[in-house]
Write an enzyme that holds these catalytic residues in place. Structure first.
Site, short mmCIF file in Angstrom:
data_model
loop_
_atom_site.label_atom_id
_atom_site.label_comp_id
_atom_site.label_asym_id
_atom_site.label_seq_id
_atom_site.Cartn_x
_atom_site.Cartn_y
_atom_site.Cartn_z
N GLU A 31 0.80 -0.83 0.26
CA GLU A 31 -0.01 0.22 0.10
C GLU A 31 1.42 1.26 0.02
OE1 GLU A 31 -2.34 -0.68 2.70
OE2 GLU A 31 -3.42 -2.90 2.49
N GLU A 38 -6.47 -9.67 -2.67
CA GLU A 38 -7.30 -10.27 -1.66
C GLU A 38 -9.06 -9.60 -1.62
OE1 GLU A 38 -5.69 -7.10 1.24
OE2 GLU A 38 -3.59 -7.12 0.43
#
Length: 926
Positions: A703, A804
């Site tokens: 991220e 994910e």
């Protein structure tokens, strides 16, 4: 973002995963419960102002009788009453959430003292109503009572109600006068006909019968079976000079002299809970002392395994106050057979007492499966925005705020690409646009009411062209937003850098009947003009899109195969039966799992049968492998790797670093620059040396588009250096970037364009980026929007993985549809090389209502849809050998078994179909 008085927009906020001890299944409950009294309404006489009350999309305030605000009406000295004003609809009034204070089977009486004020001739009706929200169906409204009121006097409104079942939410409200007439309320009393009856019929905390595994749940036997967790316990029948009374029963306990956040009240439940059973937890709590008026209280399970390993399981979390009792609810499940289990409450800062009135832990009731939504006349592809082409000026539109709307010409005539790719009727645009001027705040822009045009459970696509005027001092965010009963919903965002027209696209879905929905466009800085053209909101025809994707899938994921038979006279082979069965598709479908999951043989059985890749939820993350400096834990990851190796399941390493500061353990945040650089090097060396060759992928620094902890402290070069060092230590592993909201159009920080530039910058700095991770925690997905992002990222030539994936909906049929959208888009796109689900088992996922398998092992509709797609993507054919001694077919990539039945014998052979453009020839000697 403007803050409205009551029907306000919440503003944009990201819900992100945070580090957890082992698993979290958190249900936030902010509904207050009252002190022990006949009246279940809090602040019934408004002596506490508007506390516990909420105006419904209007304004409200409390005045004293002496102020004389209401014309021609009087009240007793010292009393107070509420004034509900700026009412634009007859249903607007005053409401209070009473969910946790009423119970099915009981009868309640209602008595309210009400009046009116304002431009009224004659009488007005005031009505008491219950709004009943059910988890898996539409909202119901229950009429309680009505009275007629004139401006000159107070009137009593009376009625009764009883509930046969318990909704997920119950709102009591008063409504009724015409728009523009103020509603006055002096008092409200809602009481049970028989308090004893109410206690005996309660399904909440009051009944603590033999189903409850908690001993002495209401402290009738003092402190027996309870203890303080690092603090002291005290027993009370009241506190605060009699202002705090037990909600239920005669007593409550306080955890006092707390010096740590984890201090609290606990009970050991070893031997009273069974593994693989789903338990519900309900507690009634509040706080007392210090200067804290509102804080989190958590219910946590401490579990010790037979090998003395400790686990902490988050059960529930609620905002508790020092004003009222609140209900805290959650669930848990034990996978293994623990040697000890303790449930406890924790959370408030030191010095704040935790008060517990009662605690209930029982086997969870099975929730009936919701029916599939029935949507009549969906009108796929039909725009619900009125006067979208602006051929009728600005009719149908209104300015949000004090801005000015006008119509200009010169915008694109072609639909934006994502809308053009959606099935449905498409017409050229008019070239007209809405020009928004005199904007003095970011939220100002054009708006429309669309309440009556929306259908529940339909997925709507949002599309428009947007442009900004001169005067901006940098890139500007433009956002399509919806206000759904005052709650902000994101309909898409785009960053605008210059005077070009930009496409904005997004999606949304509404699953509960709203009273009011407004859509508007906002975003540029105050003073910057905004232009909007071709604005569309239309329901998406997913099945039409699926038909298109099936054709694309056949092109991308299949190959022509020719089986050539030899070893016998070709003439004798003519007409011989051939059966071809695909045993495994080679496309990677994987899931997240955690160490505790593998103690559950049912979980393991489903996992190994239906997935060929794995990623570990926490066990490779730095905060898990080194929670304290020099204190290493690789045991959990080792055990997960052993399981995967035993079943030939490939693994992804998630993640080496995590760039978001909140996820970085405190000891790392405390390091100076030199020590942090050393710790980063040690982390890389320790992890990648230990697991060299064992993880096929690594998410190197998770991220980076949403965090910058390491870059801020160690400089820009650290990101590329992490990739370089990881590649040196384990050159066999493909190194990925990984981020969220890349594929859904709702976050300008991680748009495909920003992600592409991010990857190019890393590569320019020498980082060997080998793959692109798209997390895909997505809501109401729309195929063309997802596909557009994949097309853009595909230009880099790197493999793309959904890393994910989870979708969330209370209705499992809607959840199944969402899951199918993403799986089909991924499988049909040539740039996508794999899909990883972020879990599949209830209570072991980061999002609620995202599971494929219920807590106790029942496969739901989303799970069945996943398994059906896996079967669809296996090729099974049969036929006869032709005169050339061959049998041809087109099949998915993967492993096959062929059986040939001659008049003498059956011959079997396995073969693999790899990717390739030319036909694959397979020789079979009979």
């Amino acid at each position: 973002m403007r803050r409205f008085s009551a029907c306000c927009f919440t503003g944009f906020s990201e819900t992100r995963r945070v580090p957890i001890r082992l698993q979290e299944s958190i249900v936030n409950m902010e509904n207050s419960t009252s002190s022990l009294t006949t009246n279940i309404i809090l602040n019934h006489d408004f002596s506490g102002g508007m506390h516990s009350w909420q105006p419904n999309c209007c304004d409200g305030f409390v005045v004293s009788a002496e102020s004389g605000n209401a014309e021609g009406i009087s009240a007793e000295a010292g009393s107070h009453y509420a004034v509900i004003t700026n009412r634009k609809e007859c249903w607007q009034g005053l409401e209070q959430d009473i969910t946790n204070r009423v119970f099915p089977g009981s009868t309640y009486t209602v008595s309210a003292c009400v009046g009116v004020s304002g431009p009224l001739q004659g009488f007005a009706n005031i009505q008491a109503t219950l709004k009943l929200e059910y988890r898996d169906s539409a909202t119901d409204y229950l009429f309680i009572g009505r009275t007629s009121v004139s401006k000159e006097q107070w009137e009593k409104l009376e009625g009764k109600f009883s509930l046969s079942s318990m909704p997920s939410k119950i709102i009591f409200y008063l409504e009724g006068p015409s728009p523009g007439v103020d509603l006055l309320i002096k008092s409200v009393v809602v009481s049970c006909v028989s308090p004893t009856e109410c206690e005996s019929t309660s399904t909440g905390c009051i009944t603590a019968g033999e189903e409850n595994i908690i001993l002495n749940p209401r402290f009738d036997d003092g402190h027996n079976n309870w203890s303080g967790r690092g603090c002291k316990l005290a027993l009370h029948d009241s506190m605060g000079d009699g202002k705090i009374l037990p909600m239920y029963g005669k007593f409550f306990a306080s955890a006092t002299e707390r010096t740590q956040a984890w201090n609290g009240i606990q009970q050991e439940i070893t031997g009273r809970v069974q593994r693989k059973l789903d338990y519900e937890v309900t507690a009634v709590v509040r706080i007392f002392g210090s200067n804290v008026t509102r804080t989190d209280v958590r219910a946590t399970l401490w579990v010790q395994t037979p090998d003395r390993r400790e686990q902490y399981i988050g059960i529930a979390n609620s905002q508790a106050t020092n004003k009222d009792w609140v209900q805290l609810q959650g669930k848990f499940l034990l996978n293994g057979s623990p040697s000890r289990v303790v449930i406890y409450l924790e959370g408030p800062p030191p010095g704040t007492d935790i008060l517990l009135n009662t605690l209930l832990v029982k086997h969870a009731e099975k929730i009936p499966r919701p029916p599939p939504p029935v949507i009549e006349n969906p009108a796929f592809g039909v725009n619900i925005i009125a006067n979208s082409n602006l051929n009728d000026g600005t009719n149908g539109w209104f300015p949000l705020g004090n801005c000015t709307l006008s119509v200009g010409t010169g915008s694109p005539h072609m639909l934006p690409p994502m809308a053009r790719d959606s099935p449905g009727p498409h017409e050229p645009l008019s070239g007209h646009y809405i020009l928004v001027t005199r904007r003095t705040d970011t939220w100002m822009g054009p708006a429309q009411m669309i309440t009556d045009k929306l259908k529940l459970y339909l997925t709507y696509q949002v599309s428009a062209w947007v442009q900004i005027g001169p005067g901006a001092t940098g890139p500007q965010n433009v956002n399509v937003a919806l206000s759904v009963d005052g709650q902000w919903v994101n309909g898409g965002q785009v960053e605008v850098n210059d005077d070009r027209w930009y496409e904005i696209g997004g999606s949304f879905r509404i699953e509960k009947k709203p009273a009011k929905v407004m859509v508007y466009v906002q975003g540029p800085a105050p003073g910057v003009n905004l232009m909007v053209a071709g604005f569309q909101i239309f329901p998406v025809d997913r099945h039409a899109r699926f038909r298109y994707l099936k054709g694309q899938t056949d092109k991308i994921r299949k190959r022509d195969v020719i089986l050539k038979f030899s070893g016998s006279d070709s003439c004798s082979l003519l007409g011989t039966i051939v059966k071809v069965r695909q045993t495994q598709n080679s496309f990677p479908f994987g899931s997240c799992l955690s160490r505790t999951n593998i103690d559950n043989e049912d979980f393991v059985d489903f996992f190994v049968k239906n997935f060929n890749w794995a990623v570990f939820g926490n066990e490779v993350k730095w905060y898990w492998t080194e929670p304290q400096r020099g204190n290493f834990n690789y045991r959990d990851a080792d055990e997960l790797l052993n399981l995967c190796n035993n079943y030939n399941i490939e693994t992804r390493g998630h993640c080496i670093f995590w760039e978001v500061e909140d996820t970085v353990q405190s000891w790392i945040r405390a390091l100076n620059k030199n020590d942090l650089m050393t710790a980063v090097q040690n982390r890389l060396t320790g992890l990648l040396t230990r697991y060299k060759g064992k993880f096929k992928h690594y998410d190197v620094n998770n991220e980076m588009l949403h965090g910058s902890f390491y870059q801020d402290r160690l400089g820009r070069d650290i990101r590329a250096n992490m990739f370089k060092i990881a590649n040196q230590l384990d050159p066999s592993s493909t190194l990925f970037v990984n981020d969220y909201h890349v594929e859904d159009g709702c976050d300008t920080r991680s748009s495909p364009e920003k992600y592409i530039q991010h990857i190019l910058d890393l590569q320019e700095d020498g980082a060997p980026v080998g793959g692109i991770g798209i997390q895909a925690h997505i809501d109401s997905p729309v195929g063309p929007i997802v596909c557009c992002a994949l097309d853009k990222l595909g230009i880099l030539g790197l493999p793309i993985w959904f890393t994910e994936l989870d979708v969330s909906s209370i209705n499992e049929y809607v959840r199944a549809d969402d899951l199918e959208v993403i799986l089909r888009e991924a499988f049909a796109h040539p740039a996508v090389d794999g899909v990883m689900l972020w879990g599949f088992w209830e209570l072991f996922m980061s999002r609620d209502n995202a599971h494929l398998v219920n807590a106790e092992g029942e496969i739901n509709e989303a799970g069945r849809r996943y398994l059906a797609l896996k079967q669809e993507w296996l090729s099974h054919v049969h036929g006869l050998i032709d005169e050339q001694g061959q049998f041809g077919f087109r099949g998915f990539h993967g492993t096959y078994e062929v059986e040939v039945f001659t008049h003498l014998k059956k011959v079997s052979k396995t073969f693999v179909v790899d990717k390739g453009e030319s036909p694959l020839a397979v020789s079979i000697n009979l």
